[in-house]
Design an enzyme around this catalytic site. Structure first.
Site, PDB file in Angstrom:
ATOM      1  N   ASP A  21      15.730  -3.172  -4.801  1.00 31.70           N
ATOM      2  CA  ASP A  21      14.808  -3.268  -3.672  1.00 31.70           C
ATOM      3  C   ASP A  21      15.514  -2.782  -2.409  1.00 31.70           C
ATOM      4  OD1 ASP A  21      12.599  -3.838  -2.161  1.00 31.70           O
ATOM      5  OD2 ASP A  21      12.747  -6.011  -2.318  1.00 31.70           O
ATOM      6  N   ASP A 115       9.657   1.552  -2.532  1.00 31.22           N
ATOM      7  CA  ASP A 115      10.987   1.040  -2.202  1.00 31.22           C
ATOM      8  C   ASP A 115      11.542   0.027  -3.193  1.00 31.22           C
ATOM      9  OD1 ASP A 115       9.196  -0.951  -1.553  1.00 31.22           O
ATOM     10  OD2 ASP A 115      10.236  -1.562   0.271  1.00 31.22           O
ATOM     11  N   GLU A 116      10.945  -0.096  -4.379  1.00 31.34           N
ATOM     12  CA  GLU A 116      11.500  -1.023  -5.359  1.00 31.34           C
ATOM     13  C   GLU A 116      11.133  -0.578  -6.769  1.00 31.34           C
ATOM     14  OE1 GLU A 116       9.789  -4.981  -5.564  1.00 31.34           O
ATOM     15  OE2 GLU A 116       8.045  -4.318  -4.421  1.00 31.34           O
TER      16      GLU A 116
END
Length: 413
Positions: A21, A115-116
């Site tokens: 993350d 983003d993860e």
């Protein structure tokens, strides 16, 4: 057999699931192109009366600002906050490169958002925790962005681990997190027991109110609560779901969004290298690593790419497409060295990488002329398979290509 026993499944033997993350992703990308904002309370999002915060820096979070908060409230909490409009094409571009880094470690990457992502690194030569640290370093070296990694046997715990690995906002600035947080196999329930039930996926305000009414505040209390009574309080499906997670039961596998389109490996050096000879040593080792991972995944590729980053961070690539797909470290190294010949490396190289794309299943690999050149001698394919068997039995360091032997001190990407 009780209902509780039925909900449990055999415990995984390897904590191979990673959750990666990015830290304050949108803000981090913006600060890279506006470094004067570093250390200031910054938010990305809408600034109008109905705008909301999409991402907040840790300096802003120290004031209580968080994502999904109305912009008007964020300004009340932090009058000095700097609001920036979102640039989603840029975020997608950076995200694509980061996902490429993750796929260089394993083809089993399941993006959750820009983003993860979840990764499954079962069978990798490095331990999952080591891979977590390598990922953090490579993302920081290549993109200038910090990320947190959770390591566990199941998705739920890996995601919780990445949260616990992150920095903590404080009035004096963010307090650095551990970066990589592992929930050890066999200790899942002990780890979960004292934690609040709000840390379980699916426990929102309504569910929390139901759990509070029946006296459940911690995950441990939820795990021990009779399943039948829990289902009566919050519903059969939801009750079973929460009961399983509280007992660390989460059988969901990592499902790649698409098949891996390429595999690559890179090395960042502690000091710049200036000769083709020195860089050739690195190319042999990198080619061997990429080829080994290709064979492990049952893949071969046609296009070989060499990536070179100079001391001033200027980055170039050189590529060549072969007539047929290959998975041999010897062939990859030969092609990579040939590509490097056209590059002036005298200014100093801080990073070099080898990648293979246009992947296909290796059982569809067409035999090359070299495979038929001397039918009485072992082919490179036979040699590679023998190397794989040795490494499987004695470890990844049991055998190395001769051209990769080197005693210099260098960093690892």
């Amino acid at each position: 057999m009780t209902r509780k026993a039925q909900s449990e499944s055999p415990r995984p033997q390897s904590g191979s699931i990673l959750h990666v993350d990015m830290d304050a992703f949108f803000v981090s990308v913006e600060v890279l192109r506006r470094p004067e904002l570093r250390g200031l309370p910054v938010a990305v999002g809408g600034t109008g009366s109905r705008g909301v915060v999409a991402s907040a820096s840790y300096e802003a979070r120290a004031y209580g600002v968080h994502s999904a908060m109305p912009a008007t409230r964020a300004r009340r909490l932090c009058p000095d906050i700097v609001f920036l409009p979102g640039d989603h094409p840029l975020y997608q571009e950076v995200s694509g490169r980061i996902m490429g880094i993750l796929r260089s470690f394993t083809p089993l990457v399941e993006p959750l958002s820009v983003d993860e992502a979840f990764l499954d690194v079962a069978g990798a030569h490095h331990s999952p925790v080591e891979i977590g640290h390598l990922i953090r370093k490579q993302v920081l070296d290549e993109e200038g962005i910090h990320c947190a990694v959770g390591v566990a046997a199941v998705k739920f715990l890996a995601k919780l681990g990445s949260k616990l690995a992150k920095p903590t906002p404080t009035p004096a600035g963010p307090s650095e997190g551990v970066g990589v947080f592992e929930v050890p196999v066999g200790q899942e329930r002990a780890f979960l027991a004292p934690r609040p039930v709000t840390e379980i996926w699916g426990v929102g305000p309504a569910t929390l109110a139901h759990l509070d009414r029946i006296g459940i505040a911690t995950i441990g209390e939820l795990a021990e609560f009779p399943l039948e009574r829990l289902e009566e309080a919050i519903g059969k499906a939801h009750g079973q779901h929460l009961h399983n997670l509280a007992n660390a039961v989460d059988p969901r596998p990592v499902i790649p969004e698409t098949a891996a389109k390429s595999m690559s490996r890179e090395e960042t050096f502690a000091r710049d290298l200036h000769t083709h000879e020195d860089l050739g040593v690195e190319l042999v080792a990198l080619s061997d690593s990429v080829a080994s991972r290709l064979r492990a995944a049952g893949k071969a590729g046609k296009t070989v790419t060499v990536k070179i980053r100079f001391r001033d961070f200027r980055t170039i690539t050189r590529s060549h497409t072969l007539a047929s797909a290959v998975d041999s470290g010897v062939v990859l190294a030969r092609e990579a060295k040939q590509l490097l010949k056209s590059v002036d490396v005298a200014p100093g190289v801080r990073l070099i990488g080898v990648g293979v794309s246009e992947l296909e299943d290796s059982d569809q690999r067409q035999l090359s002329f070299e495979d038929f050149a001397d039918s009485s001698a072992p082919s490179w394919h036979d040699v590679d398979l023998a190397i794989d068997r040795i490494r499987d039995r004695f470890g990844s360091g049991a055998i190395r290509p001769g051209g990769a032997v080197d005693t210099r001190s260098k960093g690892t990407a």
